[in-house]
Design an enzyme around this catalytic site. Structure first.
Site, PDB file in Angstrom:
ATOM      1  N   ASP A  10      46.489  60.975  77.327  1.00 40.69           N
ATOM      2  CA  ASP A  10      45.043  61.097  77.465  1.00 40.69           C
ATOM      3  C   ASP A  10      44.350  61.510  78.760  1.00 40.69           C
ATOM      4  OD1 ASP A  10      42.322  59.984  76.588  1.00 40.69           O
ATOM      5  OD2 ASP A  10      42.494  58.602  78.414  1.00 40.69           O
ATOM      6  N   SER A  11      43.033  61.878  78.786  1.00 44.27           N
ATOM      7  CA  SER A  11      42.489  62.395  79.903  1.00 44.27           C
ATOM      8  C   SER A  11      42.528  61.273  81.205  1.00 44.27           C
ATOM      9  CB  SER A  11      41.196  62.881  79.599  1.00 44.27           C
ATOM     10  OG  SER A  11      40.387  61.376  79.392  1.00 44.27           O
ATOM     11  N   TYR A  42      37.199  64.794  79.836  1.00 42.82           N
ATOM     12  CA  TYR A  42      37.389  65.821  79.204  1.00 42.82           C
ATOM     13  C   TYR A  42      36.287  66.008  78.155  1.00 42.82           C
ATOM     14  CZ  TYR A  42      42.423  66.442  79.793  1.00 42.82           C
ATOM     15  OH  TYR A  42      43.682  66.744  80.800  1.00 42.82           O
ATOM     16  N   GLY A  43      35.644  64.967  78.033  1.00 41.87           N
ATOM     17  CA  GLY A  43      34.777  64.979  76.652  1.00 41.87           C
ATOM     18  C   GLY A  43      33.507  65.667  76.786  1.00 41.87           C
ATOM     19  N   CYS A  73      43.875  60.043  72.489  1.00 40.78           N
ATOM     20  CA  CYS A  73      42.483  60.503  73.058  1.00 40.78           C
ATOM     21  C   CYS A  73      41.871  61.210  71.780  1.00 40.78           C
ATOM     22  CB  CYS A  73      42.715  61.643  74.095  1.00 40.78           C
ATOM     23  SG  CYS A  73      41.219  62.418  74.722  1.00 40.78           S
ATOM     24  N   ASN A  74      40.701  60.932  71.511  1.00 38.81           N
ATOM     25  CA  ASN A  74      39.809  61.520  70.267  1.00 38.81           C
ATOM     26  C   ASN A  74      39.559  62.665  70.447  1.00 38.81           C
ATOM     27  OD1 ASN A  74      38.996  58.798  68.404  1.00 38.81           O
ATOM     28  ND2 ASN A  74      39.159  58.092  70.503  1.00 38.81           N
ATOM     29  N   GLU A 154      36.152  54.760  84.320  1.00 39.23           N
ATOM     30  CA  GLU A 154      36.948  55.345  85.360  1.00 39.23           C
ATOM     31  C   GLU A 154      36.973  54.906  86.795  1.00 39.23           C
ATOM     32  OE1 GLU A 154      40.193  57.265  84.841  1.00 39.23           O
ATOM     33  OE2 GLU A 154      40.081  57.370  82.532  1.00 39.23           O
ATOM     34  N   CYS A 187      36.705  56.750  70.895  1.00 38.30           N
ATOM     35  CA  CYS A 187      37.147  57.018  72.372  1.00 38.30           C
ATOM     36  C   CYS A 187      37.844  56.076  72.768  1.00 38.30           C
ATOM     37  CB  CYS A 187      35.825  57.342  73.231  1.00 38.30           C
ATOM     38  SG  CYS A 187      36.392  57.778  75.003  1.00 38.30           S
ATOM     39  N   HIS A 189      38.636  55.017  75.784  1.00 41.88           N
ATOM     40  CA  HIS A 189      38.466  54.414  76.559  1.00 41.88           C
ATOM     41  C   HIS A 189      37.431  53.103  76.263  1.00 41.88           C
ATOM     42  CE1 HIS A 189      39.287  57.890  79.047  1.00 41.88           C
ATOM     43  NE2 HIS A 189      39.111  57.310  80.209  1.00 41.88           N
TER      44      HIS A 189
END
Ligand code: DGL
Length: 271
Positions: A10-11, A42-43, A73-74, A154, A187, A189
């Site tokens: 994932d990011s 990344y999104g 990760c979507n 994050e 997502c 997260h």
């Protein structure tokens, strides 16, 4: 039988939300996780940048001899799944979007009002909406980018009024104007703020792709006779491109484990 680990990436820390579900369903499996915490989020990045980063991570995990890659990760699944599959053809690569879209298409009906929240890249790709509508054209699907959630998560801003205000900011009108009854956390997260969302909109039926992906992983491993055995004594290893304090704190919280039980490693991908 195959005791090699499964590679998850994932990011950042979002993809960790799938791991407890994996261990519940398949307790013999082990993982090597990579979170690109130095370059998250990344999104909102260009697709070409996301492709470059995700190819680096996939190559690194393949070099660690994983038996399968899971794009937890979507954003990466929406933009890079086909390309990664064409570059890496000797192990299966599972994306997170299709299993969820397939379940929605088969279980929802024309009375449902389905809302998808995700990053700008995921929402503008239209991948969820297109797959759901292709499989079941009568469904009503709405989507909304909620880009500030990932940086806040994050940073560890979760059980906090700043997060609640941000949820209201993005979602109040989206939910009420479209009469959403089913919400997809598009997502990885977002399961981390699921309790906030449930508290603010208690009547929503929430669908969590971080959980839905586990069925696909199990099916592929069974079909290929690649499930790990009870004798699997390998370790789970968690890499991050920046081992920040918050990543370390969150990983123990999400996996509900003690510090001594996890191997955390820093990996610079030659940025
Ligand atoms: N967890 C990623 C996803 O599922 C994160 C996005 C980001 O880095 O913006 O889309």
């Amino acid at each position: 039988m195959d005791n090699r680990p499964i590679g998850f990436f994932d990011s950042g820390l979002g993809g960790l939300t799938s791991i407890p579900h994996l261990f519940n369903a398949l307790p013999n499996e082990r993982v090597i996780y990579f979170g690109d915490t130095a370059r998250t989020p990344y999104g909102s990045k260009a697709v070409s940048t996301i492709r470059q980063y995700s190819t680096q991570i996939a190559d690194f995990l393949v070099s660690q001899d994983v038996k399968m890659l899971v794009i937890a990760c979507n954003t990466i699944s929406a933009t890079c799944l086909d390309e990664l599959r064409s570059k890496i053809s000797d192990i299966p690569i599972v994306g997170i979007i299709n299993p969820t879209a397939d379940r929605i298409a088969s279980e929802c009906d024309q009375d449902n009002r389905i809302g998808i929240i995700g990053t700008k890249v995921t929402v503008s790709s239209g991948v969820y909406r297109d797959r759901i509508k292709k499989l079941n054209p009568i469904l009503k699907v709405f989507d909304k980018a909620t880009p500030a959630f990932v940086p806040l998560i994050e940073e560890g801003i979760i059980e906090n009024e700043i997060m609640d205000l941000t949820i209201h900011h993005y979602m109040d009108n989206f939910i009420s104007q479209n009469h959403i009854d089913t919400l997809v956390l598009g997502c990885t997260h977002y399961p981390i703020i699921r309790k906030n969302i449930e508290r603010i909109y208690p009547s929503l039926n929430i669908i969590n792709p971080s959980y839905e992906i586990i069925g696909s992983i199990a099916q592929i491993l069974k079909d290929k006779d690649n499930l790990a055995g009870e004798d699997n004594n390998r370790e789970n290893v968690f890499y991050a491109s920046d081992l920040s304090e918050n990543f370390s704190n969150m990983i123990y919280k999400i996996l509900e484990t003690e510090k001594s039980n996890l191997i955390l490693k820093f990996k610079n991908l030659d940025l």
